[in-house]
Design an enzyme around this catalytic site. Sequence first.
Site, PDB file in Angstrom:
ATOM      1  N   GLU A   9       0.831  -1.216   0.000  1.00 24.04           N
ATOM      2  CA  GLU A   9       0.000   0.000   0.000  1.00 24.04           C
ATOM      3  C   GLU A   9       0.863   1.263   0.000  1.00 24.04           C
ATOM      4  OE1 GLU A   9      -3.055  -0.258  -0.711  1.00 24.04           O
ATOM      5  OE2 GLU A   9      -3.196  -2.433  -0.387  1.00 24.04           O
ATOM      6  N   HIS A  55       1.489   2.328  -3.433  1.00 26.77           N
ATOM      7  CA  HIS A  55       0.402   3.161  -3.996  1.00 26.77           C
ATOM      8  C   HIS A  55       0.494   4.587  -3.481  1.00 26.77           C
ATOM      9  CE1 HIS A  55      -1.688  -0.050  -5.974  1.00 26.77           C
ATOM     10  NE2 HIS A  55      -2.021  -0.685  -4.862  1.00 26.77           N
TER      11      HIS A  55
HETATM   12 ZN   LIG Z   1      -2.626  -2.515  -4.530  1.00 24.18          ZN
END
Ligand SMILES: [Zn+2]
Length: 471
Positions: A188, A191
């Site tokens: 994450e 991202h």
């Molecule tokens: Zn992802």
Amino acid sequence: MRRYGYLPEGSGDVDYAYTPHSISAAVKKMQEFAGLPPTGMLDLATKKLFKKRRCGVKDIGDTSSRHRRYILRQGWNKRSITYRIINGSSTLEKARVEEGMAHGLSVWAPHGGLQFYKLDDGAADIEVSFASGDHGDGFPFDGPGRVVAHAFPPPHGAMHFDDDEIWGSDPEAEDEDVTDFFAVAVHEIGHALGLSHSSVKASVMYPYYQVPVERLHMDDILGMQELYLKDQLAEATEAPANEILSTPQVPRFTKADDDDDIPDLCFTNYDTLQVIQGMIFVFEEEWVWVFRERRQLEPGYPRRYHEVFVGLPEHVNAIRTIYEMRNRNIRIFAGRRYWEFDRSFHLINKGTIYEYGIPRQIAELTTVFVSNYNNKTYLIEYEQFWRYDDETKTIDRGYPKEMSAWRQVPYPVDSALIWKGDTYFFRGPRFWRFDNTLVRAHEYYPLPTAQIWFDCPTSPDMDRYVVNDDS
Ligand SMILES: [Zn+2]
Ligand SMILES: [Zn+2]
């Protein structure tokens, strides 16, 4: 499938507009992205895939390019980034979450030249929280299983974890129901720094949950470099400015091909290249190509390398590096491990990279080759390398050294090999020839790998390069 970007966004009541054909095409795309055979049918493996734990961010966004493995959004326009842990989960206390985040951020930071600062209150660039079900951002979580987290790209940067999962902080824990916070957080964070999903299974940005996460894959690192370090890289290779504008330094693309899943050597990077038994071996994804001479592909190739290297475990799904030892045995490396094969490519031995005497904190070697100049074995990590003496079985004094010792050769390198007496380094779609007399890369380089080593069509631009190289 709509949730992950494989079917167009509907308003909720237009599901009947999806035809069997459009659904089958979407299933096929999802299978391709996940690395399954693209049958377009809901076979057992695909049904399992639907049930797998994964990230909620779409695999295919509106701005996606079919020609890249990682899909870039945008990075932060600053190097100092703040983060804040809003809460812990029902099963994982806040202190453990903070540890996991700090560790996860430290994995990414060096590859973008970034620094992270933890805030205890106030607004931070990256805010980390646990929530369940509908939590107000239009992307409700789905209870236990399937989607476990999602995150938003800069300049928003929020990371949300599904509080209906059982979160843990011990990657060695064998409990199938526990989701490892660190493994998901590393993904994450990617991202939140601007990266999108990668179809490279060994990469951190692969959308499905995988443990343990040990370190970033080259695919993740290349994505970061393109987002944050492109300018420095361009300067380092001293390429003409107009060339930099037209071709990114490290394009990593695979030609989309709906008919089969063999990568096209003319439009891809290469996991690794090596000379074995006097022939050029090229590895990409699960395939190997063998060339007797440059541009002379052996009949019958490409083949799946698991068929060629008898006994290589099935779970080795990306070959990091490979080399022919002085005794002509062959070692294949992935992560901390190697597998050794005899001259007829049958597995005879296995071990770890630490047998060479390199430090325990090294998690993988990116390139290994034997120099024809001194018969020493060069063990390359990202930014440093060791020289190993096969006679004394020890690392030579004074090592590791910085990769910058190979002047004008950019690093990290993807592979290095000796061909007809010359040392070559490969990175992305290009290669460099090292001049042992000048102790620097030859001035004509880099050149495009595809046109010179493989039989790929030349563009007018490329013809110029080919003349230089063959002189
Ligand atoms: Zn992802
Ligand atoms: Zn959310």
